[in-house]
Design a protein around this motif. Structure first.
Motif, mmCIF file in Angstrom:
data_model
loop_
_atom_site.group_PDB
_atom_site.id
_atom_site.type_symbol
_atom_site.label_atom_id
_atom_site.label_comp_id
_atom_site.label_asym_id
_atom_site.label_seq_id
_atom_site.Cartn_x
_atom_site.Cartn_y
_atom_site.Cartn_z
ATOM 1 N N ASP A 85 0.818 -1.218 0.000
ATOM 2 C CA ASP A 85 0.000 0.000 0.000
ATOM 3 C C ASP A 85 0.850 1.266 0.000
ATOM 4 N N ASP A 86 2.133 1.135 -0.241
ATOM 5 C CA ASP A 86 3.108 2.240 -0.243
ATOM 6 C C ASP A 86 3.310 2.873 1.127
ATOM 7 N N ASN A 87 2.996 2.123 2.199
ATOM 8 C CA ASN A 87 3.312 2.588 3.547
ATOM 9 C C ASN A 87 4.768 2.261 3.851
ATOM 10 N N VAL A 88 5.468 3.161 4.534
ATOM 11 C CA VAL A 88 6.865 2.924 4.886
ATOM 12 C C VAL A 88 6.922 1.895 6.012
ATOM 13 N N VAL A 89 7.545 0.765 5.726
ATOM 14 C CA VAL A 89 7.730 -0.299 6.702
ATOM 15 C C VAL A 89 8.996 -0.033 7.513
ATOM 16 N N SER A 90 10.039 0.452 6.822
ATOM 17 C CA SER A 90 11.313 0.689 7.486
ATOM 18 C C SER A 90 12.127 1.706 6.692
ATOM 19 N N SER A 91 12.780 2.613 7.406
ATOM 20 C CA SER A 91 13.754 3.520 6.807
ATOM 21 C C SER A 91 15.133 3.048 7.231
ATOM 22 N N ALA A 92 16.066 3.056 6.313
ATOM 23 C CA ALA A 92 17.385 2.494 6.570
ATOM 24 C C ALA A 92 18.205 3.323 7.541
ATOM 25 N N ARG A 93 19.047 2.630 8.303
ATOM 26 C CA ARG A 93 20.078 3.275 9.111
ATOM 27 C C ARG A 93 21.309 3.443 8.228
ATOM 28 N N GLN A 94 22.122 4.428 8.540
ATOM 29 C CA GLN A 94 23.359 4.666 7.795
ATOM 30 C C GLN A 94 24.519 3.926 8.456
ATOM 31 N N HIS A 95 25.402 3.391 7.616
ATOM 32 C CA HIS A 95 26.601 2.728 8.108
ATOM 33 C C HIS A 95 27.726 3.004 7.111
ATOM 34 N N GLY A 97 28.085 5.449 5.004
ATOM 35 C CA GLY A 97 27.593 5.887 3.699
ATOM 36 C C GLY A 97 26.642 4.904 3.059
ATOM 37 N N ASP A 98 26.696 3.643 3.464
ATOM 38 C CA ASP A 98 25.781 2.623 2.960
ATOM 39 C C ASP A 98 24.559 2.542 3.867
ATOM 40 N N PHE A 99 23.554 1.771 3.457
ATOM 41 C CA PHE A 99 22.353 1.636 4.268
ATOM 42 C C PHE A 99 22.217 0.229 4.823
ATOM 43 N N VAL A 100 21.464 0.131 5.918
ATOM 44 C CA VAL A 100 21.162 -1.151 6.559
ATOM 45 C C VAL A 100 19.701 -1.128 6.991
ATOM 46 N N ILE A 101 18.963 -2.162 6.609
ATOM 47 C CA ILE A 101 17.589 -2.370 7.078
ATOM 48 C C ILE A 101 17.532 -3.767 7.669
ATOM 49 N N THR A 102 17.066 -3.886 8.896
ATOM 50 C CA THR A 102 16.818 -5.182 9.523
ATOM 51 C C THR A 102 15.362 -5.175 9.958
ATOM 52 N N GLU A 103 14.610 -6.156 9.464
ATOM 53 C CA GLU A 103 13.163 -6.115 9.674
ATOM 54 C C GLU A 103 12.601 -7.538 9.691
ATOM 55 N N THR A 104 11.497 -7.723 10.409
ATOM 56 C CA THR A 104 10.701 -8.940 10.330
ATOM 57 C C THR A 104 9.513 -8.620 9.436
ATOM 58 N N LEU A 105 9.408 -9.331 8.331
ATOM 59 C CA LEU A 105 8.366 -9.050 7.343
ATOM 60 C C LEU A 105 7.303 -10.128 7.343
ATOM 61 N N GLU A 106 6.066 -9.685 7.242
ATOM 62 C CA GLU A 106 4.934 -10.588 7.074
ATOM 63 C C GLU A 106 4.815 -10.922 5.583
ATOM 64 N N PRO A 107 4.091 -11.982 5.246
ATOM 65 C CA PRO A 107 3.919 -12.309 3.829
ATOM 66 C C PRO A 107 3.343 -11.128 3.045
ATOM 67 N N GLY A 108 3.838 -10.943 1.839
ATOM 68 C CA GLY A 108 3.361 -9.871 0.978
ATOM 69 C C GLY A 108 4.430 -9.431 -0.004
ATOM 70 N N ARG A 109 4.082 -8.406 -0.746
ATOM 71 C CA ARG A 109 4.980 -7.832 -1.763
ATOM 72 C C ARG A 109 5.493 -6.498 -1.225
ATOM 73 N N TYR A 110 6.799 -6.302 -1.282
ATOM 74 C CA TYR A 110 7.431 -5.093 -0.776
ATOM 75 C C TYR A 110 8.241 -4.438 -1.886
ATOM 76 N N VAL A 111 8.484 -3.145 -1.715
ATOM 77 C CA VAL A 111 9.313 -2.390 -2.655
ATOM 78 C C VAL A 111 10.412 -1.691 -1.856
ATOM 79 N N LEU A 112 11.647 -1.881 -2.289
ATOM 80 C CA LEU A 112 12.789 -1.183 -1.709
ATOM 81 C C LEU A 112 13.114 -0.006 -2.621
ATOM 82 N N GLU A 113 13.107 1.208 -2.065
ATOM 83 C CA GLU A 113 13.478 2.403 -2.822
ATOM 84 C C GLU A 113 14.865 2.844 -2.379
#
Length: 136
Positions: A85-95, A97-113
């Motif tokens: 639904d285009d809701n933000v599930v997680s915003s990345a932390r910086q490390h 200059g690179d990014f890191v996302i750690t998340e528990t995801l439920e079944p579904g389709r996600y988009v990483l921007e």
């Protein structure tokens, strides 16, 4: 108009966004595997790269970028994960200059921007990155 001139004209129109085809539609959206590394790409600074991620069951996942060039010095890579639904599930932390996302995801389709942010007045054209996913 011969065929080669037509192909050149069509290619130019698509690159310039003419003919009703937007940049985001003209480019394919790669799908991320649950454990793997994407192809190396230029860091987007005037657009957003998008990747799809399909999850079939509850999954713990770590999504990181690996970069080459002046990332961390003149540029950082930012990312956010959206649900169907285009809701933000997680915003990345910086490390570094690179990014890191750690998340528990439920079944579904996600988009990483993914997008780059310049930290100096120097325009960088050689910065590249890949996306790594690890499930645990």
């Amino acid at each position: 108009m011969n065929r080669s001139n037509f192909v050149i004209s069509l290619s130019l129109a698509l690159m310039l966004g003419l003919g009703g085809v937007s940049h985001s539609l003209a480019m394919a959206t790669p799908e991320l595997s649950h454990n793997g590394v994407s192809n190396l790409r230029l860091v987007p600074t005037s657009y957003v790269d998008r990747y799809t991620l399909n999850v079939d069951s509850p999954t713990n996942i770590k999504i990181t970028s690996a970069s080459w060039g002046s990332i961390g010095v003149n540029m950082i890579i930012k990312a956010r994960l959206l649900d169907h639904d285009d809701n933000v599930v997680s915003s990345a932390r910086q490390h570094g200059g690179d990014f890191v996302i750690t998340e528990t995801l439920e079944p579904g389709r996600y988009v990483l921007e993914v997008e780059g942010q310049e930290l100096s007045d120097r325009v960088q054209t050689n910065n590249r990155y890949s996306v790594r996913t690890i499930t645990f």
